[in-house]
Motif scaffolding. Structure first.
Motif, PDB file in Angstrom:
ATOM      1  N   THR A 185     -14.208  -4.335  -5.504  1.00  0.00           N
ATOM      2  CA  THR A 185     -13.511  -3.564  -4.469  1.00  0.00           C
ATOM      3  C   THR A 185     -13.460  -4.373  -3.167  1.00  0.00           C
ATOM      4  OG1 THR A 185     -14.318  -1.530  -5.448  1.00  0.00           O
ATOM      5  CG2 THR A 185     -13.639  -1.407  -3.144  1.00  0.00           C
TER       6      THR A 185
ATOM      7  N   ALA B 274       0.991   5.191 -10.747  1.00  0.00           N
ATOM      8  CA  ALA B 274       0.649   6.400 -11.506  1.00  0.00           C
ATOM      9  C   ALA B 274      -0.492   7.126 -10.795  1.00  0.00           C
ATOM     10  CB  ALA B 274       0.227   5.988 -12.907  1.00  0.00           C
ATOM     11  N   THR B 275      -0.785   8.315 -11.269  1.00  0.00           N
ATOM     12  CA  THR B 275      -1.851   9.068 -10.603  1.00  0.00           C
ATOM     13  C   THR B 275      -3.196   8.334 -10.740  1.00  0.00           C
ATOM     14  OG1 THR B 275      -2.979  11.177 -10.507  1.00  0.00           O
ATOM     15  CG2 THR B 275      -2.076  10.579 -12.645  1.00  0.00           C
ATOM     16  N   GLY B 276      -3.917   8.269  -9.635  1.00  0.00           N
ATOM     17  CA  GLY B 276      -5.213   7.574  -9.633  1.00  0.00           C
ATOM     18  C   GLY B 276      -5.117   6.071  -9.531  1.00  0.00           C
ATOM     19  N   SER B 277      -3.912   5.542  -9.241  1.00  0.00           N
ATOM     20  CA  SER B 277      -3.760   4.081  -9.187  1.00  0.00           C
ATOM     21  C   SER B 277      -4.177   3.508  -7.829  1.00  0.00           C
ATOM     22  CB  SER B 277      -2.305   3.697  -9.475  1.00  0.00           C
ATOM     23  OG  SER B 277      -1.464   4.304  -8.513  1.00  0.00           O
ATOM     24  N   GLY B 278      -4.400   4.393  -6.859  1.00  0.00           N
ATOM     25  CA  GLY B 278      -4.860   3.914  -5.552  1.00  0.00           C
ATOM     26  C   GLY B 278      -3.786   3.904  -4.481  1.00  0.00           C
ATOM     27  N   LYS B 279      -2.789   4.794  -4.603  1.00  0.00           N
ATOM     28  CA  LYS B 279      -1.729   4.839  -3.577  1.00  0.00           C
ATOM     29  C   LYS B 279      -2.335   5.182  -2.215  1.00  0.00           C
ATOM     30  CE  LYS B 279       0.737   7.871  -5.881  1.00  0.00           C
ATOM     31  NZ  LYS B 279      -0.061   7.960  -7.120  1.00  0.00           N
ATOM     32  N   GLY B 280      -3.333   6.068  -2.267  1.00  0.00           N
ATOM     33  CA  GLY B 280      -3.987   6.448  -1.022  1.00  0.00           C
ATOM     34  C   GLY B 280      -4.591   5.239  -0.322  1.00  0.00           C
TER      35      GLY B 280
ATOM     36  N   LYS C 284       1.467  17.472  -0.388  1.00  0.00           N
ATOM     37  CA  LYS C 284       0.471  18.012  -1.327  1.00  0.00           C
ATOM     38  C   LYS C 284      -0.553  18.873  -0.585  1.00  0.00           C
ATOM     39  CE  LYS C 284      -0.518  14.138  -3.618  1.00  0.00           C
ATOM     40  NZ  LYS C 284      -1.125  13.253  -4.593  1.00  0.00           N
TER      41      LYS C 284
ATOM     42  N   GLN D 217       5.016   8.538  -7.412  1.00  0.00           N
ATOM     43  CA  GLN D 217       4.481   8.210  -8.753  1.00  0.00           C
ATOM     44  C   GLN D 217       5.560   7.713  -9.695  1.00  0.00           C
ATOM     45  OE1 GLN D 217       2.132  11.164 -10.731  1.00  0.00           O
ATOM     46  NE2 GLN D 217       1.000  11.686  -8.879  1.00  0.00           N
TER      47      GLN D 217
ATOM     48  N   PRO E 108      -8.471   0.666  -9.751  1.00  0.00           N
ATOM     49  CA  PRO E 108      -7.511   1.232  -8.800  1.00  0.00           C
ATOM     50  C   PRO E 108      -7.383   0.329  -7.571  1.00  0.00           C
ATOM     51  CG  PRO E 108      -9.574   2.459  -8.739  1.00  0.00           C
ATOM     52  CD  PRO E 108      -9.703   1.471  -9.858  1.00  0.00           C
ATOM     53  N   GLY E 109      -6.229   0.364  -6.950  1.00  0.00           N
ATOM     54  CA  GLY E 109      -6.023  -0.452  -5.735  1.00  0.00           C
ATOM     55  C   GLY E 109      -5.457  -1.817  -6.044  1.00  0.00           C
TER      56      GLY E 109
ATOM     57  N   ARG F  42      -5.156  -6.840  -4.211  1.00  0.00           N
ATOM     58  CA  ARG F  42      -5.980  -5.626  -4.222  1.00  0.00           C
ATOM     59  C   ARG F  42      -6.079  -5.118  -2.794  1.00  0.00           C
ATOM     60  NH1 ARG F  42     -11.046  -4.077  -7.995  1.00  0.00           N
ATOM     61  NH2 ARG F  42     -10.737  -1.870  -7.728  1.00  0.00           N
ATOM     62  N   LEU F  43      -5.720  -3.857  -2.628  1.00  0.00           N
ATOM     63  CA  LEU F  43      -5.748  -3.272  -1.302  1.00  0.00           C
ATOM     64  C   LEU F  43      -7.173  -2.888  -0.926  1.00  0.00           C
ATOM     65  CD1 LEU F  43      -2.986  -3.140  -0.022  1.00  0.00           C
ATOM     66  CD2 LEU F  43      -2.793  -2.931  -2.474  1.00  0.00           C
ATOM     67  N   THR F  44      -7.443  -2.869   0.359  1.00  0.00           N
ATOM     68  CA  THR F  44      -8.801  -2.499   0.773  1.00  0.00           C
ATOM     69  C   THR F  44      -9.028  -1.018   0.466  1.00  0.00           C
ATOM     70  OG1 THR F  44      -8.139  -1.845   2.993  1.00  0.00           O
ATOM     71  CG2 THR F  44      -8.714  -4.157   2.686  1.00  0.00           C
ATOM     72  N   TYR F  45     -10.262  -0.667   0.264  1.00  0.00           N
ATOM     73  CA  TYR F  45     -10.562   0.740  -0.042  1.00  0.00           C
ATOM     74  C   TYR F  45     -11.306   1.375   1.128  1.00  0.00           C
ATOM     75  CZ  TYR F  45     -12.457   4.880  -2.216  1.00  0.00           C
ATOM     76  OH  TYR F  45     -12.784   6.183  -2.471  1.00  0.00           O
TER      77      TYR F  45
HETATM   78  N1  LIG Z   1      -8.355  -0.080  -3.321  1.00  0.00           N
HETATM   79  C1  LIG Z   1      -9.261   0.547  -4.063  1.00  0.00           C
HETATM   80  N2  LIG Z   1     -10.360  -0.123  -4.464  1.00  0.00           N
HETATM   81  C2  LIG Z   1     -11.293   0.497  -5.233  1.00  0.00           C
HETATM   82  N3  LIG Z   1     -11.210   1.774  -5.640  1.00  0.00           N
HETATM   83  C3  LIG Z   1     -10.155   2.499  -5.263  1.00  0.00           C
HETATM   84  C4  LIG Z   1      -9.122   1.921  -4.465  1.00  0.00           C
HETATM   85  N4  LIG Z   1      -8.174   2.846  -4.256  1.00  0.00           N
HETATM   86  C5  LIG Z   1      -8.596   3.965  -4.886  1.00  0.00           C
HETATM   87  N5  LIG Z   1      -9.775   3.762  -5.496  1.00  0.00           N
HETATM   88  C6  LIG Z   1     -10.520   4.731  -6.320  1.00  0.00           C
HETATM   89  O1  LIG Z   1      -9.585   5.389  -7.173  1.00  0.00           O
HETATM   90  C7  LIG Z   1      -9.573   6.781  -6.950  1.00  0.00           C
HETATM   91  C8  LIG Z   1      -8.142   7.321  -6.978  1.00  0.00           C
HETATM   92  O2  LIG Z   1      -7.450   6.772  -5.874  1.00  0.00           O
HETATM   93  P1  LIG Z   1      -6.290   7.532  -5.105  1.00  0.00           P
HETATM   94  O3  LIG Z   1      -6.592   8.994  -4.998  1.00  0.00           O
HETATM   95  O4  LIG Z   1      -5.996   6.802  -3.868  1.00  0.00           O
HETATM   96  O5  LIG Z   1      -5.118   7.354  -6.121  1.00  0.00           O
HETATM   97  P2  LIG Z   1      -3.684   7.939  -5.990  1.00  0.00           P
HETATM   98  O6  LIG Z   1      -2.779   6.955  -6.605  1.00  0.00           O
HETATM   99  O7  LIG Z   1      -3.395   8.318  -4.562  1.00  0.00           O
HETATM  100  O8  LIG Z   1      -3.783   9.218  -6.898  1.00  0.00           O
HETATM  101  P3  LIG Z   1      -2.934  10.566  -6.821  1.00  0.00           P
HETATM  102  O9  LIG Z   1      -1.546  10.225  -7.206  1.00  0.00           O
HETATM  103  O10 LIG Z   1      -3.607  11.438  -7.817  1.00  0.00           O
HETATM  104  O11 LIG Z   1      -3.054  11.056  -5.404  1.00  0.00           O
HETATM  105  C9  LIG Z   1     -10.252   6.977  -5.599  1.00  0.00           C
HETATM  106  O12 LIG Z   1     -11.002   8.161  -5.564  1.00  0.00           O
HETATM  107  C10 LIG Z   1     -11.166   5.793  -5.475  1.00  0.00           C
HETATM  108  O13 LIG Z   1     -12.428   6.091  -6.047  1.00  0.00           O
END
Ligand SMILES: Nc1ncnc2c1ncn2[C@@H]1O[C@H](COP(=O)(O)OP(=O)(O)OP(=O)(O)O)[C@@H](O)[C@H]1O
Length: 476
Positions: free
Chosen positions: A202, A242-248, A275, A378, A428-429, A445-448
């Motif tokens: 990470t 996709a969902t959980g891929s780390g868009k946040g 949301k 997504q 993710p990320g 890889r994006l910062t978390y």
């Molecule tokens: N850059 C990253 N480095 C490491 N872990 C990450 C990173 N981004 C996200 N994660 C992990 O992955 C999980 C899911 O990330 P996140 O909620 O951002 O995904 P998402 O694509 O926004 O999902 P959703 O579409 O369901 O909102 C986070 O809870 C975190 O634990």
């Protein structure tokens, strides 16, 4: 069956004179002398060609014969001690001038051993005039985590031929991934063979930059070891995953890089979180305007952004080609999580049409006048986001299908190495981006930023103050 066969095309003329190689009978001693001369010439040529191995071997043999094994052991120990001291004293120069060149020599031998089979099975060999011609290895260079092999292509080949076979070649050479990019001349291609994974761990949040550079916001790490810097000026950013891929994490990395500007008043973030505020709500004080439940309010915000873009464009026309943010006229960034909720899944048709129209104006007219969009989605299909083509910068995280990669990053990008559909759920990320001036995609890889980091950021740089979870006033 046809009476006469007619085959169209150019017939290669037959040479007027056909000769056969003449046969001479030679005495056996002449053959032996000739073969001996050939063998000696080959030995000398091999000795000179592999000087990096033959010269030290000759020197060591001479030392052993002239001064015995003690001198030999002393020399080896001395070289090992100097090398260790150099490696610990100045690792960068040791790698650059010592270790990597030696490693490159060894790797060159390894690649050469498998080269012919690899080229033939990957269909990169060419049959011509009953001969099989294969591309040639010209140079091998080693860098941290990867090898660069410069290859002279066979006439008629292009770098994309190698890009298409990249997965096959990666498995053949036993590396994680292989990227093919145009070489320094038109006749060459550079194959980058990725060995380790520099993005395995990470990436921690980067320090908030003191001086904001809107053309290079540091938001993550690149596979080649550099920082991934996003150009915001002159573009609109779409994050697809996709969902959980780390868009946040992409959104928060960008917000973090801009947060110094938020505190100074040079940047205004407008948050739209359809949301229900799940993603952006935690950093609420960073957003000058925020909507999470009321879709009419979101439509009004996008319309206001569109009006601002049009007003600035009309005023700045003919004066400048790039708006420079000031406290009076800050850079506006609309941060939208799950854009499809506004463009596709919204049931109120009128509202949806208003949003689409206003978004189109912001995307087309806003980028030069300081009104930007950073949106996450997504599903990249046109039915879900008709305005996909209006986002010049796209970040592709983990995607569900191979076909989606080219939709997000552009035609042929999956062949060139953007394997978004192969990113494991456990990473993710991680995603792929297309960098300016580089025809091949870059893995990043994006910062978390975890929840506490976002809260701290909102506290340190946000201009709103929260009382009991509600915004309590204007600029702090
Ligand atoms: N850059 C990253 N480095 C490491 N872990 C990450 C990173 N981004 C996200 N994660 C992990 O992955 C999980 C899911 O990330 P996140 O909620 O951002 O995904 P998402 O694509 O926004 O999902 P959703 O579409 O369901 O909102 C986070 O809870 C975190 O634990």
């Amino acid at each position: 069956m046809p009476l006469i066969n007619i085959i169209r095309g150019e017939t290669i003329p037959v040479a007027p004179l056909n000769v056969r190689t003449p046969v001479f009978k030679l005495p056996i001693w002449a053959v032996v002398v000739w073969e001996t001369i050939k063998a000696l010439a080959w030995l000398v040529a091999t000795y000179i060609r592999h000087w990096y191995a033959t010269l030290p071997a000759t020197g060591l043999t001479w030392l052993y014969l002239a001064h015995g094994w003690q001198a030999l052991a002393g020399l080896v120990a001395g070289i090992a001690a100097i090398s260790t001291g150099w490696a610990f004293g100045h690792r960068l120069s040791w790698l650059r001038f010592g270790w990597w060149p030696i490693l490159a020599r060894v790797r060159r031998l390894v690649y050469r051993r498998r080269w012919m089979a690899a080229m033939v099975t990957a269909k990169l060999s060419v049959s011509y005039d009953k001969r099989t011609i294969i591309p040639q290895i010209r140079r091998v260079r080693c860098r941290a985590g990867c090898d660069e092999v410069l290859v002279r292509m066979v006439t008629g080949q292009i770098p994309d031929d190698f890009a298409k076979a990249s997965e096959r070649l990666a498995h053949t050479f036993g590396v994680r991934q292989l990227k093919a990019m145009p070489g320094p001349t038109y006749a060459t291609v550079v194959l980058v063979l990725m060995r380790g994974d520099s993005l395995h761990a990470t990436v921690e949040p980067l320090p908030v930059p003191d001086a904001l550079d809107f053309t290079a916001l540091p938001i993550g790490a690149q596979e080649d070891g550099d920082l991934y810097r996003l150009r915001l000026f002159g573009t609109q950013v779409l994050i697809v995953g996709a969902t959980g891929s780390g868009k946040g994490s992409v959104i928060w990395s960008i917000v973090r890089a801009l947060s110094g500007g938020v505190a100074d008043g040079l940047v205004e973030l407008w948050g739209l979180d359809p949301k229900g505020g799940m993603e952006l709500g935690i950093g609420r004080p960073l957003f000058a305007r925020f909507a999470s439940r009321d879709f009419a309010e979101m439509a009004a915000m996008i319309e206001q952004a569109a009006a601002t873009a049009q007003e600035r464009a009309a005023r700045l026309a003919g004066q400048t080609r790039q708006h420079v943010p000031t406290v009076d006229e800050p850079l506006i960034v609309l941060v939208i999580d799950e854009l499809a909720n506004l463009t596709a899944y919204l049931t109120e048709r009128q509202l949806k049409d208003r949003i689409k129209a206003a978004l189109g104006i912001v995307l087309t007219q806003g980028r030069a006048v300081g009104v930007h969009v950073v949106a996450a989605i997504q599903d990249p299909r046109k039915e879900v986001l008709p305005a996909r083509g209006l986002f010049p910068t796209r970040i592709g995280l983990r995607l569900s299908e191979p076909a989606e990669v080219d939709m997000v990053l552009g035609d042929g990008m999956r062949d060139r190495g953007a394997l978004c559909d192969r990113i494991p759920q456990t990473q993710p990320g991680i995603g792929y981006v297309v960098l300016e001036g580089d025809p091949t995609p870059m893995r990043v890889r994006l910062t978390y930023c975890d929840d506490d980091t976002v809260r701290d950021m909102a506290h340190d740089y946000g201009r709103l103050r929260l009382v009991g979870g509600n915004a309590a006033g204007g600029a702090a």
